[in-house]
Design a protein around this motif. Sequence first.
Motif, PDB file in Angstrom:
ATOM      1  N   LEU A 240      -4.256 -12.488  -5.954  1.00 14.19           N
ATOM      2  CA  LEU A 240      -4.727 -11.295  -5.653  1.00 14.19           C
ATOM      3  C   LEU A 240      -4.879 -11.118  -4.269  1.00 14.19           C
ATOM      4  CD1 LEU A 240      -5.863  -8.439  -6.460  1.00 14.19           C
ATOM      5  CD2 LEU A 240      -8.074  -9.486  -6.630  1.00 14.19           C
ATOM      6  N   VAL A 241      -4.364  -9.947  -3.523  1.00 13.66           N
ATOM      7  CA  VAL A 241      -4.680  -9.549  -2.238  1.00 13.66           C
ATOM      8  C   VAL A 241      -5.057  -8.097  -2.064  1.00 13.66           C
ATOM      9  CG1 VAL A 241      -3.578  -8.971   0.253  1.00 13.66           C
ATOM     10  CG2 VAL A 241      -2.895 -10.977  -1.182  1.00 13.66           C
ATOM     11  N   LEU A 242      -6.247  -7.747  -1.471  1.00 14.72           N
ATOM     12  CA  LEU A 242      -6.938  -6.768  -1.390  1.00 14.72           C
ATOM     13  C   LEU A 242      -7.066  -6.429   0.086  1.00 14.72           C
ATOM     14  CD1 LEU A 242      -8.583  -4.321  -2.245  1.00 14.72           C
ATOM     15  CD2 LEU A 242     -10.739  -5.688  -2.065  1.00 14.72           C
ATOM     16  N   VAL A 243      -6.205  -5.067   0.149  1.00 13.79           N
ATOM     17  CA  VAL A 243      -6.060  -4.633   1.903  1.00 13.79           C
ATOM     18  C   VAL A 243      -7.026  -3.290   1.599  1.00 13.79           C
ATOM     19  CG1 VAL A 243      -4.798  -3.579   3.386  1.00 13.79           C
ATOM     20  CG2 VAL A 243      -3.710  -5.294   1.855  1.00 13.79           C
ATOM     21  N   MET A 244      -8.168  -3.402   2.452  1.00 14.24           N
ATOM     22  CA  MET A 244      -8.988  -2.216   2.635  1.00 14.24           C
ATOM     23  C   MET A 244      -9.328  -1.884   4.142  1.00 14.24           C
ATOM     24  SD  MET A 244     -12.247  -4.747   1.378  1.00 14.24           S
ATOM     25  CE  MET A 244     -12.312  -6.453   2.299  1.00 14.24           C
ATOM     26  N   GLY A 245     -10.002  -0.784   4.466  1.00 14.74           N
ATOM     27  CA  GLY A 245     -10.403  -0.276   5.574  1.00 14.74           C
ATOM     28  C   GLY A 245     -10.330   0.806   5.891  1.00 14.74           C
ATOM     29  N   GLU A 246     -10.230   1.419   7.046  1.00 19.80           N
ATOM     30  CA  GLU A 246     -10.163   2.898   7.573  1.00 19.80           C
ATOM     31  C   GLU A 246      -8.900   2.975   8.459  1.00 19.80           C
ATOM     32  OE1 GLU A 246     -13.639   1.841   6.085  1.00 19.80           O
ATOM     33  OE2 GLU A 246     -13.187   1.111   8.058  1.00 19.80           O
ATOM     34  N   ILE A 247      -7.986   3.715   7.923  1.00 25.93           N
ATOM     35  CA  ILE A 247      -6.710   4.060   8.758  1.00 25.93           C
ATOM     36  C   ILE A 247      -6.728   5.505   8.965  1.00 25.93           C
ATOM     37  CG2 ILE A 247      -4.304   3.774   8.825  1.00 25.93           C
ATOM     38  CD1 ILE A 247      -4.537   1.072   7.059  1.00 25.93           C
ATOM     39  N   THR A 248      -6.191   6.021  10.201  1.00 25.09           N
ATOM     40  CA  THR A 248      -6.002   7.595  10.395  1.00 25.09           C
ATOM     41  C   THR A 248      -4.803   7.401  11.052  1.00 25.09           C
ATOM     42  OG1 THR A 248      -8.131   8.168  10.475  1.00 25.09           O
ATOM     43  CG2 THR A 248      -6.808   9.613  11.269  1.00 25.09           C
ATOM     44  N   CYS A 249      -3.491   7.965  10.576  1.00 26.20           N
ATOM     45  CA  CYS A 249      -2.286   8.054  11.050  1.00 26.20           C
ATOM     46  C   CYS A 249      -1.472   9.178  10.747  1.00 26.20           C
ATOM     47  CB  CYS A 249      -1.392   6.608  10.995  1.00 26.20           C
ATOM     48  SG  CYS A 249      -1.043   6.307   9.067  1.00 26.20           S
ATOM     49  N   ARG A 250      -0.462   9.365  11.309  1.00 27.95           N
ATOM     50  CA  ARG A 250       0.818  10.500  11.009  1.00 27.95           C
ATOM     51  C   ARG A 250       2.155   9.821  10.459  1.00 27.95           C
ATOM     52  NH1 ARG A 250       0.769  12.782  16.885  1.00 27.95           N
ATOM     53  NH2 ARG A 250       0.883  10.790  17.254  1.00 27.95           N
ATOM     54  N   CYS A 251       1.755   8.767   9.677  1.00 29.08           N
ATOM     55  CA  CYS A 251       2.979   8.147   9.176  1.00 29.08           C
ATOM     56  C   CYS A 251       2.689   7.546   7.759  1.00 29.08           C
ATOM     57  CB  CYS A 251       3.581   7.216  10.174  1.00 29.08           C
ATOM     58  SG  CYS A 251       2.394   5.687  10.276  1.00 29.08           S
ATOM     59  N   TYR A 252       3.677   7.069   7.290  1.00 19.49           N
ATOM     60  CA  TYR A 252       3.377   6.268   5.712  1.00 19.49           C
ATOM     61  C   TYR A 252       3.989   5.063   6.157  1.00 19.49           C
ATOM     62  CZ  TYR A 252       4.084   4.828   0.843  1.00 19.49           C
ATOM     63  OH  TYR A 252       3.968   4.280  -0.180  1.00 19.49           O
ATOM     64  N   VAL A 253       3.199   4.181   5.438  1.00 19.51           N
ATOM     65  CA  VAL A 253       3.665   2.673   5.706  1.00 19.51           C
ATOM     66  C   VAL A 253       3.537   2.254   4.235  1.00 19.51           C
ATOM     67  CG1 VAL A 253       2.962   0.438   6.463  1.00 19.51           C
ATOM     68  CG2 VAL A 253       3.246   2.204   7.800  1.00 19.51           C
ATOM     69  N   GLU A 254       4.358   1.270   3.449  1.00 23.56           N
ATOM     70  CA  GLU A 254       4.052   0.598   2.147  1.00 23.56           C
ATOM     71  C   GLU A 254       3.567  -0.423   2.312  1.00 23.56           C
ATOM     72  OE1 GLU A 254       3.714   0.617  -1.248  1.00 23.56           O
ATOM     73  OE2 GLU A 254       5.043   2.001  -0.954  1.00 23.56           O
ATOM     74  N   ILE A 255       1.961  -0.506   2.460  1.00 22.71           N
ATOM     75  CA  ILE A 255       1.262  -1.556   2.667  1.00 22.71           C
ATOM     76  C   ILE A 255       1.565  -2.707   1.699  1.00 22.71           C
ATOM     77  CG2 ILE A 255      -1.107  -2.497   2.585  1.00 22.71           C
ATOM     78  CD1 ILE A 255      -2.004   0.424   3.788  1.00 22.71           C
ATOM     79  N   SER A 256       1.942  -2.453   0.376  1.00 28.04           N
ATOM     80  CA  SER A 256       1.923  -3.575  -0.445  1.00 28.04           C
ATOM     81  C   SER A 256       3.254  -4.402  -0.202  1.00 28.04           C
ATOM     82  CB  SER A 256       2.147  -3.141  -1.798  1.00 28.04           C
ATOM     83  OG  SER A 256       3.159  -2.228  -2.064  1.00 28.04           O
TER      84      SER A 256
END
Length: 399
Positions: free
Chosen positions: A51-67
Amino acid sequence: MMEKRLFTSESVTEGHPDKVCDQIADAVLDAILEKDPYARVACEVCATTGLVLVMGEITCRCYVEISEVARETIREIGYTRAKFGFDADTCAVITSIGQQSPDISLGVDRALEVRSACGCEVSHANEYDLIGAGDQGMIFGYASRETPELMPLPITLSHRLAKQVARIRKTGVVDYLRPDGKTQVTVEYEGDKPVRVDTIIVSAQHDDKVAQETLASEIIEYVIKPTVPEDLMDADTRILVNPTGRFEKGGPSADSGLTGRKLIVDTYGGMARHGGGALSGKDPTKVDRSAAYAARHVAKNLVAAGIADRCEVQVAYAIGVARPVSISVDTFGTGVLSDGRVTEIVREVFDLRPEAIIRKFDLRRPIYRQVSAYGHFGRPDLDLPWEALDMVEEVRKRM
């Protein structure tokens, strides 16, 4: 005779569970900055078995497939089979992302220096006063004449050993190694001068077939001998390889990982103080990261200019304020000028406002994954802007 003392620093390989998390966090940051250089990113990662949990606060004008970013990072580290304890293709990746708090962004977007008491813009503000620090806190930078890269010797050797363990694994020189590993080096000093290596520890994850004797002999042959200078070792130097005898289970399946849990590995190996803020996963408006780079740049240029043999620089900030609330320099009695005068020189030569730091080092670009393992400082293998000795002459003019 000068007093003798021992000092120890450690490093970890990129497969260490905490470092896996740091690398994922910085890979996410890089992927976002590549598309939106002005994004606000505070990304943290934790990992455990499968298991990997990616968390936090992100404000941006783009899309990234974090997984996908997380999986590719894990794959590059070397966790590609379940038998290694972690698998990039089969582990679960969960994301829990919110936006940056508007109260924080208010102070970052418009620093105190460009706001009047009523909140209106101040017309005479300097362009470098535009953004405030992303948080309060104190940051330390350090440099020493112990190595050509002006870093402490124990952490430098520890990083080199850890990188060599990863190198022989990835190149197939030793085919039974797995991604996890740790190194540790104890150096003997006479006064402030390192004179010999007292102890070397290498713990490397391996498969279940290799004998301890084979592992120890090959780590000595392919890791320690090519890495640690012969003139620093003697007959009394202790070498310990996998001191428990076995290290088969490693990575997140053996121990949970968390972003920012290897801060001393990331910086100066304990030789300098640390303000407590993590570096990885943060965009450069966060002074935990950008000002740490700037403080290193200051300390390195001071030492290279001949002001001191050792130098520690502290810079402190208030959230939403551009100008540091304090700057302090400690040369540990090795300075040719008083610490007070050196601090004045720092104020005269170096601009430590966040926007000035960001512009000087061009920090709004994807350069962070490369420093998420094996240290953010020193690194002669990388062209890091905060390692440049570009202010030495300006410092010398004021000596």
